[in-house]
Motif scaffolding. Structure first.
Motif, PDB file in Angstrom:
ATOM      1  N   ILE A  82      -1.903  -6.889 -11.960  1.00 44.01           N
ATOM      2  CA  ILE A  82      -2.509  -6.109 -10.880  1.00 44.01           C
ATOM      3  C   ILE A  82      -3.233  -7.019  -9.897  1.00 44.01           C
ATOM      4  CG2 ILE A  82      -4.732  -5.618 -11.963  1.00 44.01           C
ATOM      5  CD1 ILE A  82      -2.523  -3.052 -10.140  1.00 44.01           C
ATOM      6  N   ASP A  83      -3.572  -8.236 -10.322  1.00 47.09           N
ATOM      7  CA  ASP A  83      -4.233  -9.206  -9.447  1.00 47.09           C
ATOM      8  C   ASP A  83      -3.356  -9.615  -8.271  1.00 47.09           C
ATOM      9  OD1 ASP A  83      -6.275  -9.084 -11.250  1.00 47.09           O
ATOM     10  OD2 ASP A  83      -5.837 -11.004 -12.196  1.00 47.09           O
ATOM     11  N   ARG A  84      -2.066  -9.323  -8.327  1.00 46.08           N
ATOM     12  CA  ARG A  84      -1.180  -9.631  -7.206  1.00 46.08           C
ATOM     13  C   ARG A  84      -1.484  -8.749  -5.995  1.00 46.08           C
ATOM     14  NH1 ARG A  84       3.518 -12.822  -7.716  1.00 46.08           N
ATOM     15  NH2 ARG A  84       3.437 -13.871  -9.713  1.00 46.08           N
ATOM     16  N   LEU A  85      -2.277  -7.684  -6.205  1.00 48.48           N
ATOM     17  CA  LEU A  85      -2.770  -6.876  -5.087  1.00 48.48           C
ATOM     18  C   LEU A  85      -4.141  -7.414  -4.701  1.00 48.48           C
ATOM     19  CD1 LEU A  85      -1.873  -3.252  -6.253  1.00 48.48           C
ATOM     20  CD2 LEU A  85      -0.609  -4.718  -4.673  1.00 48.48           C
ATOM     21  N   ASP A  86      -4.238  -7.995  -3.526  1.00 50.41           N
ATOM     22  CA  ASP A  86      -5.496  -8.569  -3.043  1.00 50.41           C
ATOM     23  C   ASP A  86      -6.438  -7.431  -2.670  1.00 50.41           C
ATOM     24  OD1 ASP A  86      -7.552  -9.879  -1.759  1.00 50.41           O
ATOM     25  OD2 ASP A  86      -6.274 -10.848  -0.264  1.00 50.41           O
ATOM     26  N   GLN A  87      -7.542  -7.307  -3.385  1.00 55.90           N
ATOM     27  CA  GLN A  87      -8.466  -6.192  -3.154  1.00 55.90           C
ATOM     28  C   GLN A  87      -9.120  -6.253  -1.771  1.00 55.90           C
ATOM     29  OE1 GLN A  87     -11.472  -6.396  -6.144  1.00 55.90           O
ATOM     30  NE2 GLN A  87     -12.356  -8.286  -5.365  1.00 55.90           N
ATOM     31  N   ASN A  88      -9.098  -7.404  -1.134  1.00 51.03           N
ATOM     32  CA  ASN A  88      -9.720  -7.551   0.180  1.00 51.03           C
ATOM     33  C   ASN A  88      -8.735  -7.382   1.338  1.00 51.03           C
ATOM     34  OD1 ASN A  88     -12.313  -8.169  -0.891  1.00 51.03           O
ATOM     35  ND2 ASN A  88     -11.511 -10.178  -1.439  1.00 51.03           N
ATOM     36  N   TYR A  89      -7.458  -7.164   1.017  1.00 51.98           N
ATOM     37  CA  TYR A  89      -6.465  -7.007   2.089  1.00 51.98           C
ATOM     38  C   TYR A  89      -6.445  -5.555   2.530  1.00 51.98           C
ATOM     39  CZ  TYR A  89      -2.169  -7.708   4.749  1.00 51.98           C
ATOM     40  OH  TYR A  89      -1.246  -7.787   5.756  1.00 51.98           O
ATOM     41  N   MET A  90      -7.099  -5.292   3.671  1.00 50.76           N
ATOM     42  CA  MET A  90      -7.227  -3.936   4.190  1.00 50.76           C
ATOM     43  C   MET A  90      -7.070  -3.967   5.696  1.00 50.76           C
ATOM     44  SD  MET A  90     -10.349  -2.419   1.991  1.00 50.76           S
ATOM     45  CE  MET A  90     -10.508  -2.801   0.253  1.00 50.76           C
ATOM     46  N   GLY A  91      -6.778  -2.817   6.275  1.00 45.48           N
ATOM     47  CA  GLY A  91      -6.653  -2.720   7.725  1.00 45.48           C
ATOM     48  C   GLY A  91      -5.491  -1.842   8.110  1.00 45.48           C
ATOM     49  N   LYS A  92      -4.824  -2.210   9.197  1.00 45.20           N
ATOM     50  CA  LYS A  92      -3.674  -1.457   9.706  1.00 45.20           C
ATOM     51  C   LYS A  92      -2.439  -2.345   9.687  1.00 45.20           C
ATOM     52  CE  LYS A  92      -5.690   2.369  11.439  1.00 45.20           C
ATOM     53  NZ  LYS A  92      -5.347   3.704  11.024  1.00 45.20           N
ATOM     54  N   GLY A 105       0.954   0.783  12.181  1.00 42.90           N
ATOM     55  CA  GLY A 105      -0.218   1.630  12.347  1.00 42.90           C
ATOM     56  C   GLY A 105      -0.654   2.349  11.082  1.00 42.90           C
ATOM     57  N   ASN A 106      -0.038   2.028   9.949  1.00 42.50           N
ATOM     58  CA  ASN A 106      -0.400   2.663   8.679  1.00 42.50           C
ATOM     59  C   ASN A 106      -1.640   1.997   8.080  1.00 42.50           C
ATOM     60  OD1 ASN A 106       1.958   4.357   8.663  1.00 42.50           O
ATOM     61  ND2 ASN A 106       3.132   2.562   8.041  1.00 42.50           N
ATOM     62  N   ASN A 107      -2.421   2.778   7.352  1.00 44.86           N
ATOM     63  CA  ASN A 107      -3.590   2.235   6.668  1.00 44.86           C
ATOM     64  C   ASN A 107      -3.167   1.374   5.489  1.00 44.86           C
ATOM     65  OD1 ASN A 107      -5.659   3.378   8.221  1.00 44.86           O
ATOM     66  ND2 ASN A 107      -5.457   5.320   7.155  1.00 44.86           N
ATOM     67  N   ILE A 108      -3.855   0.250   5.302  1.00 47.23           N
ATOM     68  CA  ILE A 108      -3.657  -0.614   4.139  1.00 47.23           C
ATOM     69  C   ILE A 108      -4.989  -0.674   3.404  1.00 47.23           C
ATOM     70  CG2 ILE A 108      -3.109  -2.922   3.296  1.00 47.23           C
ATOM     71  CD1 ILE A 108      -1.459  -3.339   5.853  1.00 47.23           C
ATOM     72  N   ARG A 109      -4.967  -0.295   2.122  1.00 48.46           N
ATOM     73  CA  ARG A 109      -6.145  -0.391   1.253  1.00 48.46           C
ATOM     74  C   ARG A 109      -5.729  -1.085  -0.028  1.00 48.46           C
ATOM     75  NH1 ARG A 109      -6.368   5.136   1.858  1.00 48.46           N
ATOM     76  NH2 ARG A 109      -6.075   5.381  -0.372  1.00 48.46           N
ATOM     77  N   PHE A 110      -6.497  -2.090  -0.414  1.00 47.73           N
ATOM     78  CA  PHE A 110      -6.237  -2.815  -1.661  1.00 47.73           C
ATOM     79  C   PHE A 110      -4.792  -3.314  -1.705  1.00 47.73           C
ATOM     80  CE2 PHE A 110      -6.410  -4.019  -6.000  1.00 47.73           C
ATOM     81  CZ  PHE A 110      -7.733  -4.011  -6.399  1.00 47.73           C
ATOM     82  N   SER A 111      -4.282  -3.755  -0.570  1.00 47.42           N
ATOM     83  CA  SER A 111      -2.914  -4.290  -0.435  1.00 47.42           C
ATOM     84  C   SER A 111      -1.825  -3.238  -0.582  1.00 47.42           C
ATOM     85  CB  SER A 111      -2.657  -5.426  -1.430  1.00 47.42           C
ATOM     86  OG  SER A 111      -3.465  -6.533  -1.137  1.00 47.42           O
ATOM     87  N   ILE A 112      -2.177  -1.963  -0.495  1.00 51.26           N
ATOM     88  CA  ILE A 112      -1.184  -0.893  -0.553  1.00 51.26           C
ATOM     89  C   ILE A 112      -1.180  -0.198   0.802  1.00 51.26           C
ATOM     90  CG2 ILE A 112      -0.396   1.196  -1.725  1.00 51.26           C
ATOM     91  CD1 ILE A 112      -2.115   0.285  -4.144  1.00 51.26           C
ATOM     92  N   GLU A 113       0.002  -0.115   1.409  1.00 44.20           N
ATOM     93  CA  GLU A 113       0.158   0.534   2.715  1.00 44.20           C
ATOM     94  C   GLU A 113       0.545   1.993   2.501  1.00 44.20           C
ATOM     95  OE1 GLU A 113       3.044   0.049   6.621  1.00 44.20           O
ATOM     96  OE2 GLU A 113       2.653  -1.711   5.359  1.00 44.20           O
TER      97      GLU A 113
END
Length: 195
Positions: free
Chosen positions: A94-104, A108-116
């Protein structure tokens, strides 16, 4: 629950199609046995994963442990893989998802915890680190490269995201079951240091 032999495929294909209402048709034993044998073989390490090191049973145990300890685990589908079955999976921490990777995203889709996510909150893509963040050897060089070298956008339909405890309806990832005892462990450690 994973045991010594937790899941066994038992096919019930009837001769001529669906189960008959009149009770005259029989199960297609030859076809059922052939599919069950292929399922068993596909679970062997040389066919089950892209790394060819995990059997299906080992994956069950590993997924169960990872979900409890880390809060989740990722499995990526590889359709058309170069083995006898044309399919394999790769398990990722699960560490392959960067918890700090957020934004758009560029769409234009939301990205939270490396999930778009789409507008309704369904996962569209997983932004996966190409190396585990704990792989420190050569990692600095990797991070100074172009971003697409160290993070890839993987379609959600090719990922399985197993998660543990979620206590909020919009929570992106699961929490470890260890979460409930972390504070007490920290206090115990602080007592040991003070003592």
């Amino acid at each position: 629950v994973c045991g010594e032999d937790p899941f066994r495929l038992e096919m019930k294909i009837w001769q001529g199609g669906e189960q008959p209402g009149n009770g005259k048709r029989k199960l297609d034993s030859d076809l059922n046995e052939m599919i069950e044998a292929a399922w068993k073989e596909a679970g062997e390490p040389e066919f089950c994963t892209v790394r060819k090191t995990w059997s299906r049973l080992e994956l069950y145990h590993m997924a169960e442990a990872s979900v409890m300890v880390a809060g989740g685990v990722l499995a990526q589908h590889y359709k058309g893989f170069g083995n006898d079955f044309g399919y394999a999976i790769d398990c990722l921490e699960i560490d392959r998802l960067d918890q700090n990777y957020m934004g758009k995203s560029v769409d234009g889709n939301n990205i939270r915890f490396s999930i778009e996510y789409d507008a309704l909150g369904a996962p569209l893509y997983y932004w996966i680190l190409t190396r585990h963040p704990g792989d420190v050897f050569g990692y600095q060089k990797l991070q100074t490269s172009k971003p697409d070298v160290w993070r890839i956008r993987v379609p959600a339909d090719s990922m399985i995201h197993f998660m543990e405890m979620r206590d909020r309806p919009e929570q992106s990832v699961g929490m470890t079951a260890m979460d409930s005892i972390i504070q007490q462990l920290h206090r115990d450690r602080q007592f040991d240091i003070a003592h």
